[in-house]
Scaffold this active site. Structure first.
Site, PDB file in Angstrom:
ATOM      1  CG  ASN A 181      40.424  36.372  34.895  1.00 24.20           C
ATOM      2  OD1 ASN A 181      40.918  37.378  35.334  1.00 24.20           O
ATOM      3  ND2 ASN A 181      39.712  35.545  35.260  1.00 24.20           N
ATOM      4  CE1 TYR A 182      43.629  40.375  27.573  1.00 23.74           C
ATOM      5  CE2 TYR A 182      44.588  41.273  29.274  1.00 23.74           C
ATOM      6  CZ  TYR A 182      44.157  41.663  27.936  1.00 23.74           C
ATOM      7  OH  TYR A 182      44.095  42.665  27.680  1.00 23.74           O
TER       8      TYR A 182
END
Ligand code: CTP
Ligand code: CA
Length: 227
Positions: A34-35
């Site tokens: 994920n960011y």
């Protein structure tokens, strides 16, 4: 130093903070993630330590320097994060789950680099990861549980559902499509939803400032009669 000027108002708490993304490996050279820069979680860990709490920071992979004086446990995958969190839990009085945990992991991790095949299409099979925060919600006891919800739509509805389903005391929801509330930046814009049904819109502020707001609110939940 700074500590001498700071009220040690969290001296009776042991706070577990999770931060950063998790990485779910496909093979030795690839992963799903994920960011997440980890900045929010690290800011909370730093502020809590400055205010006298014992802090355990379970961190996914980030570029951030480990804050001084904090017990940092580095992990990579969601399963490793779950294990580290559960290991610490007996001594912990507050959990703040700022980590962006991958919801799924590849069903298998190849020992060798996966080679490109002749077909134009390739399918990945994923397995659901354990929801660490939900698990904590089921064994909560007297602990305070604080979650985050990064949303792109229907912020309130989604945040309230997570607050309830995960048995949380408060949840910080941010609209990640907003340029100053997203990933990597040093600011955040959140709405806080509380277990008692109230909500609070915070102003745009730095992650360092928001960290202290979160810790103030946590103390208010711990000592409702004071102030
Ligand atoms: N969380 C967790 N373990 C997971 C997934 C999420 O502990 N496997 C925690 C996050 O650290 C965060 C909160 O749950 O504090 C909400 O995460 P979020 O991804 O917003 O919610 P999900 O329940 O995963 O729902 P969805 O991704 O579908 O919105
Ligand atoms: Ca998720």
């Amino acid at each position: 130093t700074l500590r001498l000027l700071t009220p040690q108002d969290l001296a009776s708490e042991t706070i577990l903070v999770t931060a950063g993304p998790t990485r779910e490996e496909l093979d030795p050279v690839r992963y799903l993630s994920n960011y997440s820069s980890g900045k929010m979680g690290y800011a909370i860990a730093r502020a809590a330590s400055r205010r006298g709490a014992r802090v355990i920071l379970v961190s996914g992979p980030t570029c951030l320097a480990p804050p001084a004086g904090i017990d940092v446990r580095r992990v990579s995958s969601a399963l490793q994060m779950q294990q580290a969190v559960m290991e610490c839990l007996p001594v912990v009085t507050v959990v703040i789950k700022a980590a962006a945990v991958a919801d799924y992991r590849p069903e298998q991790r190849d020992k060798q680099k996966i080679k490109k095949g002749p077909a134009d299409r390739m399918q990945l099979n994923l397995l659901k990861n354990p929801d660490i925060l939900s698990e904590l919600g089921r064994v909560k006891g007297d602990r305070l549980l604080i979650g985050f919800a990064a949303e792109t739509e229907n912020l309130e509805e989604h945040a309230l559902r997570k607050l309830k389903n995960k048995n949380l005391d408060m949840i910080l929801a941010n609209d990640v499509s907003h340029p100053e509330a997203g990933f990597e930046v040093d600011t955040n814009l959140v709405r806080i939803f509380y277990r008692n049904g109230t909500a609070e819109q915070c102003l745009l502020m730095s992650k360092a400032e928001l960290a202290d707001v979160v810790l103030d609110r946590l103390l208010r939940l711990r000592y409702p009669s004071a102030a």
